[in-house]
Design a protein around this motif. Structure first.
Motif, PDB file in Angstrom:
ATOM      1  N   VAL A   1       0.884  -1.076   0.089  1.00  0.00           N
ATOM      2  CA  VAL A   1      -0.135  -0.078  -0.029  1.00  0.00           C
ATOM      3  C   VAL A   1       0.821   1.257   0.026  1.00  0.00           C
ATOM      4  O   VAL A   1       0.532   2.314  -0.655  1.00  0.00           O
ATOM      5  CB  VAL A   1      -0.836   0.188   1.145  1.00  0.00           C
ATOM      6  CG1 VAL A   1      -1.851   1.257   1.286  1.00  0.00           C
ATOM      7  CG2 VAL A   1      -1.906  -1.308   1.156  1.00  0.00           C
ATOM      8  N   LEU A   2       2.031   1.091   0.857  1.00  0.00           N
ATOM      9  CA  LEU A   2       2.885   2.423   0.888  1.00  0.00           C
ATOM     10  C   LEU A   2       4.032   2.413  -0.215  1.00  0.00           C
ATOM     11  O   LEU A   2       5.123   2.785   0.285  1.00  0.00           O
ATOM     12  CB  LEU A   2       3.368   2.531   2.326  1.00  0.00           C
ATOM     13  CG  LEU A   2       2.181   2.882   3.183  1.00  0.00           C
ATOM     14  CD1 LEU A   2       2.772   2.761   4.812  1.00  0.00           C
ATOM     15  CD2 LEU A   2       1.488   3.976   3.307  1.00  0.00           C
ATOM     16  N   SER A   3       3.895   1.706  -1.319  1.00  0.00           N
ATOM     17  CA  SER A   3       4.985   1.537  -2.168  1.00  0.00           C
ATOM     18  C   SER A   3       5.467   2.920  -2.803  1.00  0.00           C
ATOM     19  O   SER A   3       4.567   3.996  -2.640  1.00  0.00           O
ATOM     20  CB  SER A   3       4.319   0.866  -3.357  1.00  0.00           C
ATOM     21  OG  SER A   3       3.339   1.498  -4.336  1.00  0.00           O
ATOM     22  N   ASP A   4       6.592   3.048  -3.274  1.00  0.00           N
ATOM     23  CA  ASP A   4       7.136   4.116  -3.842  1.00  0.00           C
ATOM     24  C   ASP A   4       5.969   4.808  -4.984  1.00  0.00           C
ATOM     25  O   ASP A   4       5.765   6.303  -4.903  1.00  0.00           O
ATOM     26  CB  ASP A   4       8.438   4.076  -4.652  1.00  0.00           C
ATOM     27  CG  ASP A   4       9.378   3.578  -3.569  1.00  0.00           C
ATOM     28  OD1 ASP A   4       9.535   3.999  -2.377  1.00  0.00           O
ATOM     29  OD2 ASP A   4      10.551   2.926  -3.875  1.00  0.00           O
ATOM     30  N   GLU A   5       5.524   4.119  -5.900  1.00  0.00           N
ATOM     31  CA  GLU A   5       4.504   4.381  -6.714  1.00  0.00           C
ATOM     32  C   GLU A   5       3.188   5.171  -5.930  1.00  0.00           C
ATOM     33  O   GLU A   5       2.937   6.235  -6.400  1.00  0.00           O
ATOM     34  CB  GLU A   5       3.827   3.292  -7.782  1.00  0.00           C
ATOM     35  CG  GLU A   5       3.203   3.865  -8.736  1.00  0.00           C
ATOM     36  CD  GLU A   5       3.083   2.873  -9.794  1.00  0.00           C
ATOM     37  OE1 GLU A   5       1.754   2.773 -10.411  1.00  0.00           O
ATOM     38  OE2 GLU A   5       3.766   1.714  -9.840  1.00  0.00           O
ATOM     39  N   ASN A   6       2.770   4.602  -5.144  1.00  0.00           N
ATOM     40  CA  ASN A   6       1.790   5.013  -4.487  1.00  0.00           C
ATOM     41  C   ASN A   6       1.859   6.360  -3.573  1.00  0.00           C
ATOM     42  O   ASN A   6       1.106   7.328  -3.455  1.00  0.00           O
ATOM     43  CB  ASN A   6       1.288   4.002  -3.410  1.00  0.00           C
ATOM     44  CG  ASN A   6       0.222   2.985  -4.301  1.00  0.00           C
ATOM     45  OD1 ASN A   6      -0.114   3.027  -5.278  1.00  0.00           O
ATOM     46  ND2 ASN A   6      -0.285   1.923  -3.380  1.00  0.00           N
ATOM     47  N   MET A   7       3.197   6.365  -3.126  1.00  0.00           N
ATOM     48  CA  MET A   7       3.488   7.447  -2.262  1.00  0.00           C
ATOM     49  C   MET A   7       3.837   8.599  -3.262  1.00  0.00           C
ATOM     50  O   MET A   7       3.478  10.056  -2.855  1.00  0.00           O
ATOM     51  CB  MET A   7       4.770   7.336  -1.516  1.00  0.00           C
ATOM     52  CG  MET A   7       4.606   6.271  -0.273  1.00  0.00           C
ATOM     53  SD  MET A   7       3.524   7.005   1.116  1.00  0.00           S
ATOM     54  CE  MET A   7       1.892   6.388   0.513  1.00  0.00           C
ATOM     55  N   ALA A   8       4.269   8.537  -4.264  1.00  0.00           N
ATOM     56  CA  ALA A   8       4.314   9.491  -5.207  1.00  0.00           C
ATOM     57  C   ALA A   8       3.178  10.034  -5.856  1.00  0.00           C
ATOM     58  O   ALA A   8       3.058  11.107  -6.134  1.00  0.00           O
ATOM     59  CB  ALA A   8       5.212   8.912  -6.589  1.00  0.00           C
ATOM     60  N   LEU A   9       1.974   9.089  -5.945  1.00  0.00           N
ATOM     61  CA  LEU A   9       0.358   9.605  -6.211  1.00  0.00           C
ATOM     62  C   LEU A   9       0.098  10.536  -5.219  1.00  0.00           C
ATOM     63  O   LEU A   9      -0.436  11.549  -5.512  1.00  0.00           O
ATOM     64  CB  LEU A   9      -0.253   8.289  -6.537  1.00  0.00           C
ATOM     65  CG  LEU A   9      -0.421   7.751  -7.730  1.00  0.00           C
ATOM     66  CD1 LEU A   9      -1.310   6.410  -7.616  1.00  0.00           C
ATOM     67  CD2 LEU A   9      -1.027   8.647  -8.833  1.00  0.00           C
ATOM     68  N   LEU A  10       0.217   9.984  -4.096  1.00  0.00           N
ATOM     69  CA  LEU A  10      -0.222  10.804  -2.919  1.00  0.00           C
ATOM     70  C   LEU A  10       0.508  12.270  -2.724  1.00  0.00           C
ATOM     71  O   LEU A  10      -0.199  13.044  -2.406  1.00  0.00           O
ATOM     72  CB  LEU A  10      -0.022  10.054  -1.381  1.00  0.00           C
ATOM     73  CG  LEU A  10      -1.147   9.001  -0.963  1.00  0.00           C
ATOM     74  CD1 LEU A  10      -0.532   8.434   0.076  1.00  0.00           C
ATOM     75  CD2 LEU A  10      -2.383   9.659  -0.873  1.00  0.00           C
ATOM     76  N   LYS A  11       1.696  12.249  -3.079  1.00  0.00           N
ATOM     77  CA  LYS A  11       2.520  13.596  -3.082  1.00  0.00           C
ATOM     78  C   LYS A  11       1.958  14.536  -4.007  1.00  0.00           C
ATOM     79  O   LYS A  11       1.569  15.549  -3.948  1.00  0.00           O
ATOM     80  CB  LYS A  11       4.020  13.403  -3.223  1.00  0.00           C
ATOM     81  CG  LYS A  11       4.814  14.650  -3.320  1.00  0.00           C
ATOM     82  CD  LYS A  11       6.334  14.190  -3.598  1.00  0.00           C
ATOM     83  CE  LYS A  11       7.128  15.658  -3.459  1.00  0.00           C
ATOM     84  NZ  LYS A  11       6.478  16.563  -3.021  1.00  0.00           N
ATOM     85  N   VAL A  12       1.504  14.090  -5.534  1.00  0.00           N
ATOM     86  CA  VAL A  12       0.856  14.835  -6.501  1.00  0.00           C
ATOM     87  C   VAL A  12      -0.464  15.271  -5.804  1.00  0.00           C
ATOM     88  O   VAL A  12      -0.653  16.583  -6.082  1.00  0.00           O
ATOM     89  CB  VAL A  12       0.686  13.967  -7.780  1.00  0.00           C
ATOM     90  CG1 VAL A  12      -0.101  14.888  -8.857  1.00  0.00           C
ATOM     91  CG2 VAL A  12       2.188  13.663  -8.386  1.00  0.00           C
ATOM     92  N   VAL A  13      -1.403  14.324  -5.118  1.00  0.00           N
ATOM     93  CA  VAL A  13      -2.459  14.812  -4.619  1.00  0.00           C
ATOM     94  C   VAL A  13      -2.451  15.566  -3.632  1.00  0.00           C
ATOM     95  O   VAL A  13      -3.024  16.765  -3.552  1.00  0.00           O
ATOM     96  CB  VAL A  13      -3.321  13.397  -4.232  1.00  0.00           C
ATOM     97  CG1 VAL A  13      -4.443  13.771  -3.241  1.00  0.00           C
ATOM     98  CG2 VAL A  13      -3.686  12.481  -5.268  1.00  0.00           C
ATOM     99  N   ARG A  14      -1.480  15.678  -2.793  1.00  0.00           N
ATOM    100  CA  ARG A  14      -1.352  16.545  -1.805  1.00  0.00           C
ATOM    101  C   ARG A  14      -0.843  18.002  -2.265  1.00  0.00           C
ATOM    102  O   ARG A  14      -1.459  18.906  -1.691  1.00  0.00           O
ATOM    103  CB  ARG A  14      -0.308  15.982  -0.605  1.00  0.00           C
ATOM    104  CG  ARG A  14      -0.375  17.006   0.807  1.00  0.00           C
ATOM    105  CD  ARG A  14       0.933  16.508   1.411  1.00  0.00           C
ATOM    106  NE  ARG A  14       2.257  16.984   0.834  1.00  0.00           N
ATOM    107  CZ  ARG A  14       3.217  15.919   1.222  1.00  0.00           C
ATOM    108  NH1 ARG A  14       3.123  15.015   1.490  1.00  0.00           N
ATOM    109  NH2 ARG A  14       4.191  16.391   0.261  1.00  0.00           N
TER     110      ARG A  14
END
Length: 117
Positions: A47-60
């Motif tokens: 769930v906290l993969s690099d790809e997902n964290m990158a998505l969350l960073k863009v969202v934030r």
């Protein structure tokens, strides 16, 4: 937003015992305890993969107004972005704001803290 999302690792049995004790009133939830639990490091890593964290960073950081806008920014297909965000929403990492037929993703935290229990 200045929220810290606290993530913990505990077996399903440990999580269940903790929840039952809180529900029974024999234990209280400590304010410093994690509010999101994963059963294993492997589950958390998915769930906290690099790809997902990158998505969350863009969202934030960019606050896209729709899933399609987010997909365009990150250069991925909208269904894949949507699937990733819905998985993260199950763990409270993101929420969705509906505006008519459009759904805007929104990060629910600014910082992430992981505890191994």
């Amino acid at each position: 937003m200045n929220k810290v999302l606290k993530v913990g690792i505990a077996t399903v049995q440990e999580q269940r015992a903790r929840s039952l004790a809180i529900a029974a009133g024999t234990r209280t939830r400590d304010a410093e305890e994690p509010n999101v639990w994963f059963p294993s490091v492997t589950a958390m890593a998915r769930v906290l993969s690099d790809e997902n964290m990158a998505l969350l960073k863009v969202v934030r950081d960019q606050q896209p107004d729709s899933m399609d806008a987010l997909a365009k920014v990150v250069g991925k297909h909208a269904p894949n972005v949507s699937r990733s965000l819905h998985t993260m929403a199950e763990f409270g990492l993101v929420k969705f704001i509906k505006n008519g037929r459009t759904v805007m993703p929104q990060a629910t935290f600014e910082h992430l803290s992981v505890q191994f229990c």
